[in-house]
Design a protein around this motif. Structure first.
Motif, mmCIF file in Angstrom:
data_model
loop_
_atom_site.group_PDB
_atom_site.id
_atom_site.type_symbol
_atom_site.label_atom_id
_atom_site.label_comp_id
_atom_site.label_asym_id
_atom_site.label_seq_id
_atom_site.Cartn_x
_atom_site.Cartn_y
_atom_site.Cartn_z
ATOM 1 N N ASP A 79 0.809 -1.214 0.000
ATOM 2 C CA ASP A 79 0.000 0.000 0.000
ATOM 3 C C ASP A 79 0.846 1.269 0.000
ATOM 4 O OD1 ASP A 79 0.831 -0.588 2.647
ATOM 5 O OD2 ASP A 79 -0.754 0.668 3.478
ATOM 6 N N MET A 212 -3.209 3.617 -7.532
ATOM 7 C CA MET A 212 -3.705 2.867 -6.377
ATOM 8 C C MET A 212 -5.012 2.208 -6.802
ATOM 9 S SD MET A 212 -2.826 5.749 -3.433
ATOM 10 C CE MET A 212 -3.612 7.140 -4.277
ATOM 11 N N LEU A 218 -3.987 9.891 -0.546
ATOM 12 C CA LEU A 218 -2.798 9.389 0.120
ATOM 13 C C LEU A 218 -2.822 9.714 1.611
ATOM 14 C CD1 LEU A 218 -0.238 10.720 -2.494
ATOM 15 C CD2 LEU A 218 -0.644 8.298 -2.035
ATOM 16 N N SER A 229 -1.590 4.470 0.191
ATOM 17 C CA SER A 229 -2.992 4.626 -0.210
ATOM 18 C C SER A 229 -3.847 4.819 1.041
ATOM 19 C CB SER A 229 -3.458 3.400 -0.991
ATOM 20 O OG SER A 229 -3.372 2.230 -0.196
ATOM 21 N N THR A 235 -0.609 -0.669 -4.649
ATOM 22 C CA THR A 235 -0.179 0.443 -5.498
ATOM 23 C C THR A 235 0.971 -0.021 -6.395
ATOM 24 O OG1 THR A 235 1.574 1.196 -4.011
ATOM 25 C CG2 THR A 235 -0.645 2.014 -3.567
#
Length: 257
Positions: A79, A212, A218, A229, A235
Motif C-alpha cells: 500500500d 492505487m 494518500l 494509499s 499500489t
C-alpha cells in the motif's frame, strides 16, 4: 526552474541513466522473500558509491518531507507507493515492491522506478497494476516529442490509467530533471492535450505513472516520508528519465543488460 541541457550534459545523463537502470534491476535480481528493506538500502549505497556516483536522496529535505531523507533508495511495499523510506521490514512472497532511485554523475541527475512482485509468481492484482503503469509510461513517452506540450504527456498517461479503471492522484507526478533532481515542469498523470509547456530539445523529464487500486487519496506514515494509499489498497509506480531531442526522444534509464 525549467532547465534546457546542452548536448554534452545530455551525453553525461546517458551515463547516469544507465547506472540508475543497472542498479534498480541489479537489486531486483537480488530481492527474495525475507529480504529486509534496510538491506536493500545498503545494496543501493554500495552500488552508488562504488560507481563514484552521488545519491540525490540522502540529504534531500523538501518542504513536503520530514527531512533529510537519510537513505539511498525509496522502498515501497504493497500500500506504500511514493517516497518509501527504508525501515526494518522483510518482504514476503507476493508482496508488491517498488524501488525508486535518483542519482547524479558528472553533475547530471537521472531518476527511475520499477514495481515487481517479490518471488516472481503470478499475482493478478499486482500484475494488473504494474501493467497499467508500464503501459501508461509507454504512452507518455510516445507523446513526449519536440514541439508537443506537457498536457499531451499527461493526457496520454491518464487515458491509460483511467481506461484500466484506476483513479488518478494529481498531487504527485513527473517532473523536469537535470543538474538537480526535481525541477519544473510538473508532469501530472492526467490532463488535457494541447495544454502547458511546449517541449524543447535539451529538456529532460522524469515521467512516472503511479496508481492505487481504489482511491486517489494518500496518507503519510509517521516517518514523515512514506506515502500510502488512504484505503490500504495496493499500489504500483513505474518511471523513466527521458531526454527530448531534435529527432524525438530517448529513454535514458534503461538497464544496459
Amino acid at each position: 526552474m525549467i532547465e534546457i541541457l546542452t548536448p554534452d550534459q545530455i551525453d553525461r545523463a546517458r551515463t547516469t541513466g544507465a547506472l540508475v537502470g543497472d542498479i534498480l534491476h541489479g537489486i531486483k535480481e537480488r530481492v527474495k522473500p525475507g529480504t529486509n528493506l534496510l538491506e536493500i538500502d545498503v545494496w543501493a549505497k554500495d552500488m552508488i558509491l562504488g560507481a563514484g556516483a552521488e545519491s540525490c536522496y540522502v540529504d534531500y529535505a523538501p518542504s513536503f518531507g520530514r527531512g533529510p531523507f537519510g537513505h539511498y533508495i525509496c522502498t515501497a511495499v504493497n500500500d506504500a507507493v511514493l517516497h518509501g523510506r527504508p525501515r526494518d521490514q522483510r518482504v514476503a512472497a507476493g508482496d508488491l515492491l517498488t524501488l525508486d532511485l535518483a542519482i547524479k554523475t558528472s553533475g547530471v541527475a537521472a531518476d527511475a522506478a520499477i514495481s515487481f512482485t517479490v518471488g516472481g509468481a503470478p499475482h493478478a492484482e499486482n500484475d494488473a497494476l504494474i501493467r497499467a503503469t508500464e503501459e501508461a509510461l509507454a504512452a507518455g513517452i510516445e507523446a513526449a516529442q519536440p514541439g508537443a506540450r506537457i498536457g499531451d504527456i499527461s493526457a496520454a498517461i491518464g487515458d491509460v490509467l483511467t481506461g484500466a479503471g484506476y483513479p488518478v492522484n494529481t498531487e504527485f507526478g513527473g517532473h523536469g530533471i537535470g543538474t538537480t533532481m526535481h525541477q519544473d515542469p510538473h508532469v501530472s498523470n492526467i490532463g488535457r492535450a494541447g495544454r502547458g509547456y511546449r517541449l524543447r530539445p535539451g529538456l529532460m523529464l522524469a515521467i512516472e505513472p503511479w496508481v492505487m487500486v481504489d482511491t486517489d487519496e494518500l496518507k503519510v506514515d509517521e516517518d514523515g516520508w512514506t506515502l500510502r494509499s488512504a484505503t490500504g489498497c495496493r499500489t504500483a509506480h513505474t518511471e523513466h528519465t527521458v531526454a527530448i531531442l531534435e529527432s524525438g526522444n530517448e529513454i535514458l534509464t534503461r538497464p544496459t543488460r
